[in-house]
Write a protein that holds these residues in place. Sequence first.
Motif, PDB file in Angstrom:
ATOM      1  N   THR A 167      28.875  38.364  32.037  1.00 29.63           N
ATOM      2  CA  THR A 167      29.751  37.396  31.374  1.00 29.63           C
ATOM      3  C   THR A 167      31.200  37.789  31.626  1.00 29.63           C
ATOM      4  OG1 THR A 167      28.106  37.126  29.624  1.00 29.63           O
ATOM      5  CG2 THR A 167      30.312  36.321  29.159  1.00 29.63           C
ATOM      6  N   LEU A 168      31.986  36.817  32.064  1.00 30.34           N
ATOM      7  CA  LEU A 168      33.405  37.028  32.288  1.00 30.34           C
ATOM      8  C   LEU A 168      34.179  36.145  31.319  1.00 30.34           C
ATOM      9  CD1 LEU A 168      33.368  36.787  36.204  1.00 30.34           C
ATOM     10  CD2 LEU A 168      33.207  38.852  34.798  1.00 30.34           C
ATOM     11  N   SER A 169      35.180  36.715  30.672  1.00 25.08           N
ATOM     12  CA  SER A 169      35.986  35.913  29.755  1.00 25.08           C
ATOM     13  C   SER A 169      37.002  35.103  30.568  1.00 25.08           C
ATOM     14  CB  SER A 169      36.713  36.803  28.747  1.00 25.08           C
ATOM     15  OG  SER A 169      37.806  37.447  29.367  1.00 25.08           O
ATOM     16  N   GLY A 170      37.665  34.201  29.909  1.00 27.71           N
ATOM     17  CA  GLY A 170      38.682  33.389  30.562  1.00 27.71           C
ATOM     18  C   GLY A 170      39.848  34.206  31.092  1.00 27.71           C
ATOM     19  N   ALA A 171      39.993  35.424  30.599  1.00 27.48           N
ATOM     20  CA  ALA A 171      41.097  36.289  31.034  1.00 27.48           C
ATOM     21  C   ALA A 171      41.035  36.620  32.520  1.00 27.48           C
ATOM     22  CB  ALA A 171      41.109  37.577  30.218  1.00 27.48           C
ATOM     23  N   VAL A 172      39.841  36.531  33.114  1.00 29.87           N
ATOM     24  CA  VAL A 172      39.741  36.859  34.542  1.00 29.87           C
ATOM     25  C   VAL A 172      40.503  35.869  35.409  1.00 29.87           C
ATOM     26  CG1 VAL A 172      37.532  38.046  34.290  1.00 29.87           C
ATOM     27  CG2 VAL A 172      37.553  35.657  34.948  1.00 29.87           C
ATOM     28  N   LYS A 173      40.752  34.663  34.896  1.00 28.70           N
ATOM     29  CA  LYS A 173      41.479  33.651  35.671  1.00 28.70           C
ATOM     30  C   LYS A 173      42.909  34.076  35.959  1.00 28.70           C
ATOM     31  CE  LYS A 173      38.800  29.821  33.808  1.00 28.70           C
ATOM     32  NZ  LYS A 173      38.825  28.612  32.977  1.00 28.70           N
ATOM     33  N   SER A 174      43.466  34.878  35.075  1.00 28.82           N
ATOM     34  CA  SER A 174      44.872  35.255  35.227  1.00 28.82           C
ATOM     35  C   SER A 174      45.064  36.686  35.728  1.00 28.82           C
ATOM     36  CB  SER A 174      45.601  35.075  33.895  1.00 28.82           C
ATOM     37  OG  SER A 174      45.044  35.929  32.919  1.00 28.82           O
ATOM     38  N   GLN A 175      43.990  37.349  36.122  1.00 39.06           N
ATOM     39  CA  GLN A 175      44.166  38.718  36.616  1.00 39.06           C
ATOM     40  C   GLN A 175      43.763  38.802  38.086  1.00 39.06           C
ATOM     41  OE1 GLN A 175      41.837  41.223  34.011  1.00 39.06           O
ATOM     42  NE2 GLN A 175      40.009  41.088  35.270  1.00 39.06           N
ATOM     43  N   ASP A 176      44.200  39.857  38.709  1.00 35.03           N
ATOM     44  CA  ASP A 176      43.918  40.095  40.112  1.00 35.03           C
ATOM     45  C   ASP A 176      42.404  40.213  40.323  1.00 35.03           C
ATOM     46  OD1 ASP A 176      44.724  40.884  42.848  1.00 35.03           O
ATOM     47  OD2 ASP A 176      43.864  42.831  42.250  1.00 35.03           O
ATOM     48  N   PRO A 177      41.841  39.539  41.342  1.00 34.63           N
ATOM     49  CA  PRO A 177      40.396  39.622  41.590  1.00 34.63           C
ATOM     50  C   PRO A 177      39.907  41.053  41.808  1.00 34.63           C
ATOM     51  CG  PRO A 177      41.357  37.857  42.892  1.00 34.63           C
ATOM     52  CD  PRO A 177      42.498  38.597  42.252  1.00 34.63           C
ATOM     53  N   ASP A 178      40.737  41.900  42.413  1.00 35.41           N
ATOM     54  CA  ASP A 178      40.332  43.297  42.610  1.00 35.41           C
ATOM     55  C   ASP A 178      40.147  44.009  41.271  1.00 35.41           C
ATOM     56  OD1 ASP A 178      40.295  43.040  45.362  1.00 35.41           O
ATOM     57  OD2 ASP A 178      42.315  43.846  45.627  1.00 35.41           O
ATOM     58  N   LYS A 179      41.001  43.680  40.307  1.00 31.88           N
ATOM     59  CA  LYS A 179      40.867  44.279  38.983  1.00 31.88           C
ATOM     60  C   LYS A 179      39.564  43.817  38.331  1.00 31.88           C
ATOM     61  CE  LYS A 179      42.977  44.931  34.498  1.00 31.88           C
ATOM     62  NZ  LYS A 179      44.102  44.768  33.621  1.00 31.88           N
ATOM     63  N   THR A 180      39.252  42.536  38.501  1.00 32.29           N
ATOM     64  CA  THR A 180      38.000  42.012  37.943  1.00 32.29           C
ATOM     65  C   THR A 180      36.808  42.722  38.571  1.00 32.29           C
ATOM     66  OG1 THR A 180      39.019  39.851  37.544  1.00 32.29           O
ATOM     67  CG2 THR A 180      36.609  39.930  37.575  1.00 32.29           C
ATOM     68  N   ALA A 181      36.848  42.894  39.878  1.00 33.58           N
ATOM     69  CA  ALA A 181      35.757  43.592  40.570  1.00 33.58           C
ATOM     70  C   ALA A 181      35.615  45.021  40.042  1.00 33.58           C
ATOM     71  CB  ALA A 181      35.999  43.600  42.070  1.00 33.58           C
ATOM     72  N   GLU A 182      36.728  45.717  39.862  1.00 37.28           N
ATOM     73  CA  GLU A 182      36.694  47.082  39.331  1.00 37.28           C
ATOM     74  C   GLU A 182      36.098  47.106  37.923  1.00 37.28           C
ATOM     75  OE1 GLU A 182      40.633  48.724  39.520  1.00 37.28           O
ATOM     76  OE2 GLU A 182      40.705  48.557  41.708  1.00 37.28           O
ATOM     77  N   GLN A 183      36.484  46.122  37.110  1.00 35.55           N
ATOM     78  CA  GLN A 183      35.950  46.053  35.746  1.00 35.55           C
ATOM     79  C   GLN A 183      34.448  45.809  35.758  1.00 35.55           C
ATOM     80  OE1 GLN A 183      38.572  42.960  34.199  1.00 35.55           O
ATOM     81  NE2 GLN A 183      39.481  44.460  32.788  1.00 35.55           N
ATOM     82  N   ILE A 184      33.994  44.944  36.654  1.00 35.79           N
ATOM     83  CA  ILE A 184      32.554  44.657  36.744  1.00 35.79           C
ATOM     84  C   ILE A 184      31.798  45.930  37.119  1.00 35.79           C
ATOM     85  CG2 ILE A 184      30.771  43.439  38.064  1.00 35.79           C
ATOM     86  CD1 ILE A 184      32.788  41.050  38.213  1.00 35.79           C
ATOM     87  N   MET A 185      32.269  46.617  38.145  1.00 35.12           N
ATOM     88  CA  MET A 185      31.578  47.831  38.598  1.00 35.12           C
ATOM     89  C   MET A 185      31.588  48.916  37.514  1.00 35.12           C
ATOM     90  SD  MET A 185      30.371  46.890  41.414  1.00 35.12           S
ATOM     91  CE  MET A 185      29.706  48.420  42.044  1.00 35.12           C
ATOM     92  N   ALA A 186      32.721  49.095  36.855  1.00 32.30           N
ATOM     93  CA  ALA A 186      32.818  50.122  35.808  1.00 32.30           C
ATOM     94  C   ALA A 186      31.922  49.769  34.621  1.00 32.30           C
ATOM     95  CB  ALA A 186      34.265  50.280  35.354  1.00 32.30           C
ATOM     96  N   THR A 187      31.850  48.496  34.286  1.00 40.98           N
ATOM     97  CA  THR A 187      31.035  48.072  33.148  1.00 40.98           C
ATOM     98  C   THR A 187      29.552  48.169  33.486  1.00 40.98           C
ATOM     99  OG1 THR A 187      32.845  46.619  32.457  1.00 40.98           O
ATOM    100  CG2 THR A 187      30.709  46.251  31.422  1.00 40.98           C
ATOM    101  N   MET A 188      29.188  47.893  34.746  1.00 44.78           N
ATOM    102  CA  MET A 188      27.802  48.092  35.179  1.00 44.78           C
ATOM    103  C   MET A 188      27.419  49.559  35.042  1.00 44.78           C
ATOM    104  SD  MET A 188      27.558  45.609  38.529  1.00 44.78           S
ATOM    105  CE  MET A 188      26.229  46.548  39.222  1.00 44.78           C
ATOM    106  N   ALA A 189      28.303  50.449  35.469  1.00 46.81           N
ATOM    107  CA  ALA A 189      28.033  51.884  35.362  1.00 46.81           C
ATOM    108  C   ALA A 189      27.880  52.299  33.895  1.00 46.81           C
ATOM    109  CB  ALA A 189      29.145  52.686  36.033  1.00 46.81           C
ATOM    110  N   LYS A 190      28.713  51.743  33.052  1.00 45.22           N
ATOM    111  CA  LYS A 190      28.657  52.045  31.612  1.00 45.22           C
ATOM    112  C   LYS A 190      27.311  51.596  31.023  1.00 45.22           C
ATOM    113  CE  LYS A 190      31.635  51.127  27.591  1.00 45.22           C
ATOM    114  NZ  LYS A 190      32.835  50.359  27.179  1.00 45.22           N
ATOM    115  N   ALA A 191      26.860  50.405  31.409  1.00 44.34           N
ATOM    116  CA  ALA A 191      25.578  49.894  30.914  1.00 44.34           C
ATOM    117  C   ALA A 191      24.423  50.753  31.423  1.00 44.34           C
ATOM    118  CB  ALA A 191      25.388  48.442  31.334  1.00 44.34           C
TER     119      ALA A 191
END
Length: 132
Positions: A61-85
């Motif tokens: 799930t991605l919040s609406g905040a991803v629309k206004s941030q750099d795609p690379d940052k979103t990718a980093e957040q996804i990978m870090a959150t996957m690792a956390k899970a």
Amino acid sequence: MSTTADQAFDWIEGWQRTAAKRLEETEMMVSKIDKLRVTAASEGETVKVTVDSHGIVTDLTLSGAVKSQDPDKTAEQIMATMAKARNGLGKGASRIVKDTIGLESATGKAIMAGFRKRLRKPEDLLPESGAR
């Protein structure tokens, strides 16, 4: 029956009861681990990831905040959150093993070794530089 035969029979019955109890505990553990799901969120909950007992992403799930941030940052957040899970999955499995068959049992050690192997990071599976 002789006393020795009675003792042997009693020993066999005790062994069967112990084996049946261990089988029941192991089946309970497998059932609980199979149902294990872990959800983790990034800081600010921009990204939420759910993994199943195999570490496979079952929800992202991605919040609406991803629309206004750099795609690379979103990718980093996804990978870090996957690792956390996935890390949470290992902790959850550890609790289940501890509560059912015990972490120090041979089966418990084997189950946890399998989790560690399965949940390694992809970069941990790459050969060392210079290795072929």
